[in-house]
Motif scaffolding. Sequence first.
Motif, PDB file in Angstrom:
ATOM      1  N   ARG A  79      11.358   5.470   2.786  1.00 35.26           N
ATOM      2  CA  ARG A  79      10.718   4.175   2.541  1.00 35.26           C
ATOM      3  C   ARG A  79      11.735   3.212   1.933  1.00 35.26           C
ATOM      4  O   ARG A  79      12.292   3.475   0.868  1.00 35.26           O
ATOM      5  CB  ARG A  79       9.529   4.337   1.600  1.00 35.26           C
ATOM      6  N   PRO A  80      11.999   2.089   2.588  1.00 32.06           N
ATOM      7  CA  PRO A  80      13.007   1.155   2.080  1.00 32.06           C
ATOM      8  C   PRO A  80      12.528   0.426   0.836  1.00 32.06           C
ATOM      9  O   PRO A  80      11.334   0.392   0.523  1.00 32.06           O
ATOM     10  CB  PRO A  80      13.194   0.186   3.248  1.00 32.06           C
ATOM     11  N   ALA A  81      13.481  -0.158   0.123  1.00 21.03           N
ATOM     12  CA  ALA A  81      13.172  -0.938  -1.075  1.00 21.03           C
ATOM     13  C   ALA A  81      13.848  -2.300  -0.976  1.00 21.03           C
ATOM     14  O   ALA A  81      14.976  -2.409  -0.488  1.00 21.03           O
ATOM     15  CB  ALA A  81      13.652  -0.209  -2.335  1.00 21.03           C
TER      16      ALA A  81
ATOM     17  N   GLY B 271       0.784  -1.229   0.000  1.00 15.30           N
ATOM     18  CA  GLY B 271       0.000   0.000   0.000  1.00 15.30           C
ATOM     19  C   GLY B 271       0.810   1.269   0.000  1.00 15.30           C
ATOM     20  O   GLY B 271       0.240   2.363   0.007  1.00 15.30           O
ATOM     21  N   ARG B 272       2.131   1.158  -0.019  1.00 20.05           N
ATOM     22  CA  ARG B 272       2.989   2.357  -0.034  1.00 20.05           C
ATOM     23  C   ARG B 272       3.986   2.243  -1.171  1.00 20.05           C
ATOM     24  O   ARG B 272       4.698   1.241  -1.293  1.00 20.05           O
ATOM     25  CB  ARG B 272       3.735   2.509   1.295  1.00 20.05           C
ATOM     26  N   THR B 273       4.044   3.249  -2.013  1.00 24.35           N
ATOM     27  CA  THR B 273       5.012   3.244  -3.104  1.00 24.35           C
ATOM     28  C   THR B 273       6.408   3.498  -2.555  1.00 24.35           C
ATOM     29  O   THR B 273       6.590   3.943  -1.418  1.00 24.35           O
ATOM     30  CB  THR B 273       4.680   4.331  -4.138  1.00 24.35           C
ATOM     31  N   VAL B 274       7.383   3.228  -3.396  1.00 21.64           N
ATOM     32  CA  VAL B 274       8.767   3.550  -3.079  1.00 21.64           C
ATOM     33  C   VAL B 274       9.230   4.597  -4.085  1.00 21.64           C
ATOM     34  O   VAL B 274       8.777   4.618  -5.235  1.00 21.64           O
ATOM     35  CB  VAL B 274       9.651   2.278  -3.134  1.00 21.64           C
ATOM     36  N   HIS B 275      10.111   5.475  -3.657  1.00 20.63           N
ATOM     37  CA  HIS B 275      10.601   6.562  -4.522  1.00 20.63           C
ATOM     38  C   HIS B 275      12.021   6.215  -4.995  1.00 20.63           C
ATOM     39  O   HIS B 275      12.923   6.030  -4.168  1.00 20.63           O
ATOM     40  CB  HIS B 275      10.583   7.890  -3.780  1.00 20.63           C
ATOM     41  N   LEU B 276      12.176   6.130  -6.311  1.00 18.98           N
ATOM     42  CA  LEU B 276      13.424   5.665  -6.900  1.00 18.98           C
ATOM     43  C   LEU B 276      13.905   6.639  -7.969  1.00 18.98           C
ATOM     44  O   LEU B 276      13.142   7.022  -8.858  1.00 18.98           O
ATOM     45  CB  LEU B 276      13.231   4.281  -7.530  1.00 18.98           C
ATOM     46  N   ALA B 277      15.155   7.030  -7.868  1.00 24.52           N
ATOM     47  CA  ALA B 277      15.778   7.903  -8.871  1.00 24.52           C
ATOM     48  C   ALA B 277      16.666   7.065  -9.772  1.00 24.52           C
ATOM     49  O   ALA B 277      17.401   6.187  -9.301  1.00 24.52           O
ATOM     50  CB  ALA B 277      16.606   8.993  -8.190  1.00 24.52           C
ATOM     51  N   VAL B 278      16.601   7.337 -11.067  1.00 25.06           N
ATOM     52  CA  VAL B 278      17.357   6.560 -12.049  1.00 25.06           C
ATOM     53  C   VAL B 278      18.399   7.440 -12.725  1.00 25.06           C
ATOM     54  O   VAL B 278      18.084   8.528 -13.224  1.00 25.06           O
ATOM     55  CB  VAL B 278      16.419   5.960 -13.111  1.00 25.06           C
ATOM     56  N   HIS B 279      19.637   6.956 -12.736  1.00 22.48           N
ATOM     57  CA  HIS B 279      20.709   7.571 -13.504  1.00 22.48           C
ATOM     58  C   HIS B 279      21.105   6.628 -14.637  1.00 22.48           C
ATOM     59  O   HIS B 279      21.225   5.417 -14.417  1.00 22.48           O
ATOM     60  CB  HIS B 279      21.930   7.852 -12.631  1.00 22.48           C
TER      61      HIS B 279
ATOM     62  N   ALA C 108       6.587   4.483  -7.402  1.00 25.37           N
ATOM     63  CA  ALA C 108       6.048   3.279  -8.035  1.00 25.37           C
ATOM     64  C   ALA C 108       6.118   2.106  -7.073  1.00 25.37           C
ATOM     65  O   ALA C 108       6.705   2.193  -5.990  1.00 25.37           O
ATOM     66  CB  ALA C 108       6.851   2.960  -9.300  1.00 25.37           C
ATOM     67  N   ASP C 109       5.525   0.998  -7.492  1.00 27.46           N
ATOM     68  CA  ASP C 109       5.699  -0.235  -6.724  1.00 27.46           C
ATOM     69  C   ASP C 109       7.109  -0.781  -6.897  1.00 27.46           C
ATOM     70  O   ASP C 109       7.573  -1.568  -6.063  1.00 27.46           O
ATOM     71  CB  ASP C 109       4.697  -1.293  -7.187  1.00 27.46           C
ATOM     72  N   GLY C 110       7.776  -0.404  -7.974  1.00 27.89           N
ATOM     73  CA  GLY C 110       9.144  -0.848  -8.173  1.00 27.89           C
ATOM     74  C   GLY C 110       9.634  -0.578  -9.572  1.00 27.89           C
ATOM     75  O   GLY C 110       8.918  -0.017 -10.417  1.00 27.89           O
TER      76      GLY C 110
ATOM     77  N   GLY D 223      20.922  -7.601 -27.958  1.00 33.24           N
ATOM     78  CA  GLY D 223      21.681  -6.920 -26.921  1.00 33.24           C
ATOM     79  C   GLY D 223      20.912  -5.684 -26.479  1.00 33.24           C
ATOM     80  O   GLY D 223      20.765  -4.732 -27.251  1.00 33.24           O
ATOM     81  N   ALA D 224      20.384  -5.689 -25.268  1.00 35.33           N
ATOM     82  CA  ALA D 224      19.603  -4.553 -24.771  1.00 35.33           C
ATOM     83  C   ALA D 224      19.393  -4.696 -23.275  1.00 35.33           C
ATOM     84  O   ALA D 224      19.487  -5.790 -22.713  1.00 35.33           O
ATOM     85  CB  ALA D 224      18.248  -4.475 -25.480  1.00 35.33           C
ATOM     86  N   LEU D 225      19.103  -3.571 -22.636  1.00 36.28           N
ATOM     87  CA  LEU D 225      18.605  -3.544 -21.270  1.00 36.28           C
ATOM     88  C   LEU D 225      17.203  -2.945 -21.316  1.00 36.28           C
ATOM     89  O   LEU D 225      16.958  -1.981 -22.046  1.00 36.28           O
ATOM     90  CB  LEU D 225      19.500  -2.700 -20.363  1.00 36.28           C
ATOM     91  N   ILE D 226      16.293  -3.492 -20.530  1.00 35.58           N
ATOM     92  CA  ILE D 226      14.902  -3.047 -20.544  1.00 35.58           C
ATOM     93  C   ILE D 226      14.536  -2.549 -19.155  1.00 35.58           C
ATOM     94  O   ILE D 226      14.569  -3.323 -18.185  1.00 35.58           O
ATOM     95  CB  ILE D 226      13.963  -4.197 -20.947  1.00 35.58           C
ATOM     96  N   LEU D 227      14.217  -1.277 -19.040  1.00 32.94           N
ATOM     97  CA  LEU D 227      13.829  -0.676 -17.765  1.00 32.94           C
ATOM     98  C   LEU D 227      12.311  -0.510 -17.754  1.00 32.94           C
ATOM     99  O   LEU D 227      11.750   0.224 -18.564  1.00 32.94           O
ATOM    100  CB  LEU D 227      14.508   0.684 -17.587  1.00 32.94           C
ATOM    101  N   THR D 228      11.645  -1.211 -16.843  1.00 32.59           N
ATOM    102  CA  THR D 228      10.182  -1.201 -16.793  1.00 32.59           C
ATOM    103  C   THR D 228       9.708  -0.807 -15.398  1.00 32.59           C
ATOM    104  O   THR D 228      10.061  -1.478 -14.418  1.00 32.59           O
ATOM    105  CB  THR D 228       9.616  -2.587 -17.148  1.00 32.59           C
ATOM    106  N   PRO D 229       8.905   0.257 -15.275  1.00 31.59           N
ATOM    107  CA  PRO D 229       8.337   0.606 -13.968  1.00 31.59           C
ATOM    108  C   PRO D 229       7.145  -0.291 -13.640  1.00 31.59           C
ATOM    109  O   PRO D 229       6.410  -0.719 -14.532  1.00 31.59           O
ATOM    110  CB  PRO D 229       7.906   2.059 -14.154  1.00 31.59           C
ATOM    111  N   VAL D 230       6.954  -0.558 -12.351  1.00 29.15           N
ATOM    112  CA  VAL D 230       5.827  -1.365 -11.889  1.00 29.15           C
ATOM    113  C   VAL D 230       4.819  -0.441 -11.221  1.00 29.15           C
ATOM    114  O   VAL D 230       5.109   0.178 -10.194  1.00 29.15           O
ATOM    115  CB  VAL D 230       6.277  -2.455 -10.898  1.00 29.15           C
ATOM    116  N   ALA D 231       3.626  -0.315 -11.819  1.00 27.50           N
ATOM    117  CA  ALA D 231       2.544   0.528 -11.291  1.00 27.50           C
ATOM    118  C   ALA D 231       3.043   1.917 -10.899  1.00 27.50           C
ATOM    119  O   ALA D 231       2.869   2.346  -9.756  1.00 27.50           O
ATOM    120  CB  ALA D 231       1.882  -0.161 -10.091  1.00 27.50           C
TER     121      ALA D 231
END
Length: 280
Positions: free
Chosen positions: A228-230, A148-156, A167-169, A195-203
């Motif tokens: 909020r931990p991840a 019930g609580r999202t997590v906050h994630l920064a992407v570089h 997001a949920d993750g 050859g690729a990396l796929i970055l997908t947000p969850v909800a």
Amino acid sequence: MAAIALFVHVDRPEALELARRLIDRLDADGHRIRLPPEPAAAVGRTDLACPVDGIGEKLDVAVSLGGDGSMLRAVTAVADEGVPVLGVNYGSLGYLTGTEPEDAPAAIEQFLAGDYHIEERIRLRCRLGNGTEVGALNEAIVEKVHSGRTVHLAVHIDGDYFTSYAADGLIVATPTGSTAYSLSAGGPIVAPTMGALILTPVAPHTLFDRSLVLLPSSQLVIHVQGDRPAAVAVDGRSLGELGEGGSLAVSVSDRPARLVTLGRRGFHQALKTTFGLTDR
């Protein structure tokens, strides 16, 4: 004579029975057999048990008897030594496993005769901020701990700040892993040898909810923002939690997975079978 490791799903009696038959046959032919401790005990051959962290040393091939999860365990155990893996499908999906159980003895003989191809799949190099480093064939996941609580994630990406997600993750998947958790989160299906990396947000709680397909040279770092931990998981294995400021760095490993192919069912056929696609 060859050194052969068997990775067996211990909760599938039919896989254990096939393992016993293969051991008898291969042993009679003079091959050297190794099993991780748990399946060795399950088939009654503790004399063949070998610690998983050393099972890939001077090994010619690893044979997985199970589903895709068993394949992931086999690849994790032997990929750093460059050992090829032959998958025998006892699972429901079978994206990774290339041989059916009834064909397993012949498939192993075909491999030993040198009549096979190797399909290389990229793996992830995943490094936590505390220095812990592991490899992954499917994906690395950073996700919320509390329901019930999202997590906050920064992407570089490549050292530059890209954006932050509530997001949920977040999932960083390989093309092989594009048909796993990333797909269920709305990510694309990518041919597994690309050859690729796929970055997908969850909800994600944002208008930008699309997956990104990135170059295999990309360097991704995911930072936890706020209090909020991840939780971090790699190919289904938990690596613990990250607190505020904690990070996971993901890039392509220089040690690919090497999967044995014998000219049987290809990826497109696996998709058709799994999704029930028919000609219209």
